[in-house]
Design an enzyme around this catalytic site. Structure first.
Site, mmCIF file in Angstrom:
data_model
loop_
_atom_site.group_PDB
_atom_site.id
_atom_site.type_symbol
_atom_site.label_atom_id
_atom_site.label_comp_id
_atom_site.label_asym_id
_atom_site.label_seq_id
_atom_site.Cartn_x
_atom_site.Cartn_y
_atom_site.Cartn_z
ATOM 1 N N ARG A 34 0.901 -1.116 -0.042
ATOM 2 C CA ARG A 34 0.057 0.103 -0.157
ATOM 3 C C ARG A 34 0.822 1.133 -0.035
ATOM 4 N NH1 ARG A 34 -1.234 -1.316 6.176
ATOM 5 N NH2 ARG A 34 -0.155 0.608 7.129
ATOM 6 N N TRP A 86 6.758 -1.058 3.107
ATOM 7 C CA TRP A 86 7.577 -2.272 3.009
ATOM 8 C C TRP A 86 7.673 -3.002 4.181
ATOM 9 C CZ3 TRP A 86 11.546 0.689 -0.493
ATOM 10 C CH2 TRP A 86 11.238 0.550 -1.902
ATOM 11 N N ASP A 112 -7.364 -2.282 7.271
ATOM 12 C CA ASP A 112 -6.453 -3.021 6.553
ATOM 13 C C ASP A 112 -7.310 -4.390 6.386
ATOM 14 O OD1 ASP A 112 -4.084 -4.144 5.310
ATOM 15 O OD2 ASP A 112 -2.657 -3.094 6.869
#
Length: 613
Positions: free
Chosen positions: A174, A187, A285
């Site tokens: 994202r 990351w 999420d």
């Protein structure tokens, strides 16, 4: 069938009645999410929002929102066709022998070694913004959920190159828009992008990055696939294999990276490993909870390239089921033959949406010796991203792993708490908020296979000539009691006919869940029950999917699952500081009430089917 680009796939969906155009003005902040969430949860059509406030570009969402559309995108009749495609490619007769593995890995690599094809003219570079022209606010990036830290690119194909070997990587990480020309770069510690950045840091170099948005839907899927670390096998090669032809790429305008020539947008730039990281998040999420703010690398955009008439493709993640569930199922099917190659007794496996991928795995096996369920489960823990699995349930070969209710009925019949359950530790997804440590926690194996004498302490286990004997299912008779006890903090509870006791608990003190478990296990109502599922106070105990989703998100299996009397107790309630849990506990994702009401009012104005409201 290879699609030239995402817009050609959209045209086919529209011809098939699986895409609806919405011409009513809509906001990229929350409104599109609420509409799209309703659609995907009911298996509705994809959507093309043609009038997004504050942007000249339309938004397409839900393009891969059913398993049938994913199959169409990947050129198969159904997702099982992916397994057949790989199975026809490799020879499973060699089993897990070293020679068999080497032979098949080589064949797999060679078959998928379709290197991308460099083109001189790329539709993705018809329009170029450089320097001060770069303005990410003009792209209709969505703010998906109320507590999100800003707008996030949710279908980014993030491309980097190993600074030492030159090997490509493309992953879906994202991307939070921070300013007109900077973003965060999510990351995580286990990801290849992180490894590339660390190598760049040691070499004292900036890491070039390209973020493609759009392209062939096969490439979008490939960016999510858990590829094994086989030299020459990367996401472009996988997409080429799935589409049956080499993938077209172009050299970046300001970076020395290959980018998809058929993308809608491409953000080019760099991450400087010597620069301080930036606070990224929160983000609603795929777990259905918010990921809390944390420090991540800072991506500087040096150029944006695009088509003359681009479409911005997006997805949303959140409480399951969501679009990502179908991408996960595609990966299940694609990699099933590879799993069977390494662990030949595997018949099938499935990661149900309630487990949001890693939290729950059902696997059926051909069992021929005692302890085989644990052998298979531990083997799975060692397979790539399966290392993040939290709960693995092992079943007999005739149990349909996609039948959620049938699996849990099998568990109560064939898995005795304590005897047939085993906890261990290992890596956990860094997005998991309940683990004992960041990226590290407990795991649970449930052996729900038919037991052999050696596994139950039978006298027959001492007679080698009867080693092949199997025992009939345990004599457990589940039943649901109507007269249930009360307990401090219990807001709702019920028992199911197949042996589960579901409880919603408002936790206010340390030890409350364990005290509840002790009291309930000693009560007559515990007769006929094997699992006590203690959930948080926001859980609907009448919705089994909601119960398991909450439980699996909120447990560290070693800390929160224990044998209490004859029951297996699961503490899926919120963890509090008084219990020694020091990490911040995230909220569940819930849409703002005013947005829900607005979409209700405008549903017919949007031109959407009343049946999907």
């Amino acid at each position: 069938m290879a699609f030239p680009d995402i817009q050609s796939f959209m045209r086919l969906l529209e011809e098939r009645g699986e895409l609806i155009r919405v011409t009513t003005p809509v906001s990229r902040e929350l409104e599109i999410t609420e509409i799209a969430d309703r659609m995907v949860k009911q298996g509705g059509p994809a959507l093309l929002f043609e009038n997004v406030l504050g942007s000249d570009y339309p938004v397409a969402i839900g393009l891969l929102g059913t398993k049938e559309r994913v199959a169409l995108a990947l050129g198969v009749d159904d997702l099982d066709g992916l397994a057949e495609k790989v199975r026809n490619l490799i020879d499973l007769s060699g089993g897990g022998s070293k020679l068999g593995l080497l032979s098949n890995v080589t064949k797999l690599r060679d078959a998928m070694n379709l290197p991308p094809r460099r083109v001189r003219s790329a539709p993705a570079q018809e329009v170029v913004w450089r320097g001060d022209e770069v303005d990410l606010s003009k792209i209709p990036v969505l703010k998906c959920w109320p507590l999100d830290g800003g707008p996030f690119v949710t279908l980014p194909l993030v491309i980097t190159k190993d600074p030492e070997t030159g090997e490509r990587n493309m992953g879906m990480y994202r991307v939070q828009v921070m300013s007109n020309n900077t973003t965060g770069m999510h990351w995580q510690r286990h990801k290849t992008g992180t490894k590339h950045l660390e190598k760049a840091r040691k070499l004292g170099k900036k890491l070039e990055v390209a973020v493609a948005i759009g392209g062939d839907p096969a490439l979008i899927y490939a960016a999510t696939a858990p590829l094994p670390p086989v030299p020459g096998l990367d996401e472009f090669a996988l997409a080429g294999y799935l589409r049956g032809q080499r993938y077209p790429v172009a050299r970046g305008i300001t970076v020395d990276l290959d980018v998809p020539a058929n993308a809608e947008f491409v953000l080019e730039g760099y991450v400087d490993p010597s620069e301080d990281w930036v606070m990224e998040g929160p983000f609603g999420d795929h777990t259905g909870f918010y990921t809390l703010p944390d420090l991540y690398p800072h991506f500087h955009v040096t150029a944006v390239t695009m088509r003359r008439n681009p479409v911005y493709p997006a997805t949303i993640v959140g409480r399951p089921p969501m679009e990502d569930a179908y991408l996960i199922e595609a990966s299940e099917r694609l990699f099933l033959p590879a799993a069977q190659l390494i662990i030949p007794e595997i018949v099938d496996y499935h990661m149900p949406p309630a487990g949001v991928a890693h939290n729950l795995v059902f696997v059926s096996i051909k069992k021929s010796y005692p302890g085989q369920a644990y052998k298979v489960a531990n083997g799975l823990f060692g397979l790539g991203q399966m290392m993040f699995a939290k709960v693995i349930v092992v079943l007999d070969e005739d149990v349909p792993v996609t039948d959620f209710g049938a699996v849990w009925r099998e568990v109560t019949q064939k898995a005795v708490p304590g005897r047939d359950t085993l906890t261990t530790r290992g890596p956990i997804d860094v997005l998991d908020h309940s683990s004992r440590g960041w990226g590290y926690g407990g795991k649970l194996i449930i052996d729900a296979t038919t037991k052999r004498p050696e596994e139950v302490g039978s006298a027959a286990s001492s007679r080698p000539d009867q080693a092949g004997d199997v025992l009939s299912p345990e004599g457990f008779t589940p039943r649901a009691a109507q007269d249930l006890p009360t307990f401090d903090g219990v807001l709702a509870q019920r028992q199911t006919p197949d042996g589960y006791w579901l409880v919603a608990l408002h936790k206010t003190r340390a030890g409350q869940a364990r005290d509840l478990a002790a009291a309930f296990a000693a009560h007559p109502a515990a007769q006929g029950i094997r699992h006590l599922l203690i959930c948080d106070d926001q859980t609907d105990v009448n919705d089994l999917q909601d119960v398991w989703w909450t439980i699996l998100n909120n447990i560290d299996a070693e800390r929160d699952v224990w044998v209490q009397g004859e029951l297996l107790a699961w503490d899926g309630a919120q963890k509090i500081p008084e219990e020694g849990f020091v990490r911040e506990w995230p909220p569940k994702i819930v849409m703002d009430r005013d947005i829900v009401d607005r979409v209700d009012r405008l549903w017919n104005v949007y031109g959407l089917p009343e049946s999907l409201r």
